[in-house]
Design a protein around this motif. Sequence first.
Motif, PDB file in Angstrom:
ATOM      1  N   GLY A 166       8.833  10.995  -4.556  1.00  0.00           N
ATOM      2  CA  GLY A 166       7.470  10.931  -5.060  1.00  0.00           C
ATOM      3  C   GLY A 166       7.227   9.716  -5.923  1.00  0.00           C
ATOM      4  O   GLY A 166       6.172   9.067  -5.827  1.00  0.00           O
ATOM      5  N   ALA A 167       8.199   9.370  -6.768  1.00  0.00           N
ATOM      6  CA  ALA A 167       8.033   8.234  -7.671  1.00  0.00           C
ATOM      7  C   ALA A 167       8.009   6.912  -6.910  1.00  0.00           C
ATOM      8  O   ALA A 167       7.202   6.024  -7.196  1.00  0.00           O
ATOM      9  CB  ALA A 167       9.149   8.223  -8.709  1.00  0.00           C
ATOM     10  N   ALA A 168       8.887   6.764  -5.920  1.00  0.00           N
ATOM     11  CA  ALA A 168       9.000   5.497  -5.197  1.00  0.00           C
ATOM     12  C   ALA A 168       7.808   5.237  -4.282  1.00  0.00           C
ATOM     13  O   ALA A 168       7.457   4.084  -4.024  1.00  0.00           O
ATOM     14  CB  ALA A 168      10.286   5.482  -4.377  1.00  0.00           C
ATOM     15  N   GLU A 221      12.357  -1.739 -10.769  1.00  0.00           N
ATOM     16  CA  GLU A 221      13.151  -1.247 -11.896  1.00  0.00           C
ATOM     17  C   GLU A 221      14.408  -0.516 -11.453  1.00  0.00           C
ATOM     18  O   GLU A 221      15.426  -0.525 -12.152  1.00  0.00           O
ATOM     19  CB  GLU A 221      12.292  -0.316 -12.759  1.00  0.00           C
ATOM     20  N   ASN A 222      14.354   0.118 -10.289  1.00  0.00           N
ATOM     21  CA  ASN A 222      15.467   0.937  -9.819  1.00  0.00           C
ATOM     22  C   ASN A 222      16.274   0.297  -8.687  1.00  0.00           C
ATOM     23  O   ASN A 222      17.149   0.942  -8.114  1.00  0.00           O
ATOM     24  CB  ASN A 222      14.949   2.313  -9.372  1.00  0.00           C
ATOM     25  N   GLN A 254       0.828  -1.202   0.000  1.00  0.00           N
ATOM     26  CA  GLN A 254       0.000   0.000   0.000  1.00  0.00           C
ATOM     27  C   GLN A 254       0.866   1.257   0.000  1.00  0.00           C
ATOM     28  O   GLN A 254       0.368   2.352  -0.254  1.00  0.00           O
ATOM     29  CB  GLN A 254      -0.910   0.004   1.240  1.00  0.00           C
ATOM     30  N   GLU A 255       2.167   1.079   0.272  1.00  0.00           N
ATOM     31  CA  GLU A 255       3.053   2.222   0.464  1.00  0.00           C
ATOM     32  C   GLU A 255       4.047   2.449  -0.674  1.00  0.00           C
ATOM     33  O   GLU A 255       4.642   3.515  -0.761  1.00  0.00           O
ATOM     34  CB  GLU A 255       3.829   2.055   1.780  1.00  0.00           C
ATOM     35  N   ILE A 256       4.271   1.453  -1.516  1.00  0.00           N
ATOM     36  CA  ILE A 256       5.363   1.560  -2.490  1.00  0.00           C
ATOM     37  C   ILE A 256       4.855   1.448  -3.924  1.00  0.00           C
ATOM     38  O   ILE A 256       3.832   0.835  -4.187  1.00  0.00           O
ATOM     39  CB  ILE A 256       6.438   0.480  -2.253  1.00  0.00           C
ATOM     40  N   ASN A 257       5.597   2.060  -4.821  1.00  0.00           N
ATOM     41  CA  ASN A 257       5.381   1.884  -6.257  1.00  0.00           C
ATOM     42  C   ASN A 257       6.196   0.662  -6.666  1.00  0.00           C
ATOM     43  O   ASN A 257       7.402   0.757  -6.913  1.00  0.00           O
ATOM     44  CB  ASN A 257       5.835   3.140  -7.002  1.00  0.00           C
ATOM     45  N   VAL A 258       5.551  -0.488  -6.700  1.00  0.00           N
ATOM     46  CA  VAL A 258       6.245  -1.761  -6.891  1.00  0.00           C
ATOM     47  C   VAL A 258       7.088  -1.756  -8.163  1.00  0.00           C
ATOM     48  O   VAL A 258       8.258  -2.159  -8.150  1.00  0.00           O
ATOM     49  CB  VAL A 258       5.240  -2.933  -6.913  1.00  0.00           C
TER      50      VAL A 258
END
Length: 330
Positions: A160-162, A61-62, A52-56
């Motif tokens: 913001g992205a992560a 990818e990073n 719920q907290e991360i941009n998987v």
Amino acid sequence: MLFVENEPNKDPRVNLAIEEYLIKNIAPEDDILLFYINQPSIIIGRNQITVQEINVDYVEENGIIVVRRLSGGGAVYHDLGNLNFSFIAPNSTDNFHNFRKFTQPVVDVLQKMGVMAEPSGRNDILVDGKKISGNAQYVSGARMVSHGTLLWDTDLTRVGAALKVKPAKFEGKGIQSVRSRVANITDFLPAGPPTIMDFRQMIIEGVFGGGEVNEYKLTDNDWQGIRQISEERYCCWDWNYGKSPAFAINRETRYAGGTIEACLDVSKGGVINQIRFFGDFFGQRDVSELEAALQGTLYEPSAMKTALGEVAVGDYFVNFSREELLNLLY
């Protein structure tokens, strides 16, 4: 007060293990000060639902490390421009929940540098209304930790992205992060600011009043214990993802063949208790077969991919691939 040098590790799974080792094993009568800087990582609060907290997708990818800490609070992004401090002290009424006692030395140093920092709310430090530090605490027996971040020169675009998650509906007992307006400390300093390590030294001198710094040097035996904690807790999927509170999640996608909605019920252990598919899609096989294949699987991409095996996803959702299904689910 003792200062402990982390010598200098950048892996959050090691640095959190150092902190846990110190609170349990070193100088039980003394206050301890620890600093660490982590490579790009997301540190999840103890009571949060990790997905719920991360941009998987962005995280994978990073190569961003995701690790759960022992304290509560929200998810934070760390990189080499973020300085983390940790005070270990007796668990007393004067210490626990008294965030200002531990953040005030930092605020004093910042103000001497010309940065008009001030404690705000329960556990933040702000400058011009923007958050430069968030803090959390936890207790272990007769000891406690009060630790915090200091955004020195962090890549805020990556923050913001992560931490931007896929659109989804969550229901669960996880504590969701509240995103704040953030800024770097260097934004408030004149050109040619000190290095992050110079800044660390200023805080050390502030804590010790400019006097002698009493340092405890970690021994080989200490490092053996730290590595064991790191491997048994902070390197484990079960701790970082599986320890999320039980939750239900709905994800939806629209593609050329129609709309698919996936509704999942996930246990505290990270296991899919139930999954149902709804939508106006077409298929030549009953989706209940697909649901049965995924039930009892860890809610984790590789585990779900293994559970699907050689299943022809297109038989259930016309012109929809296995990769698209996994992307929908996670």
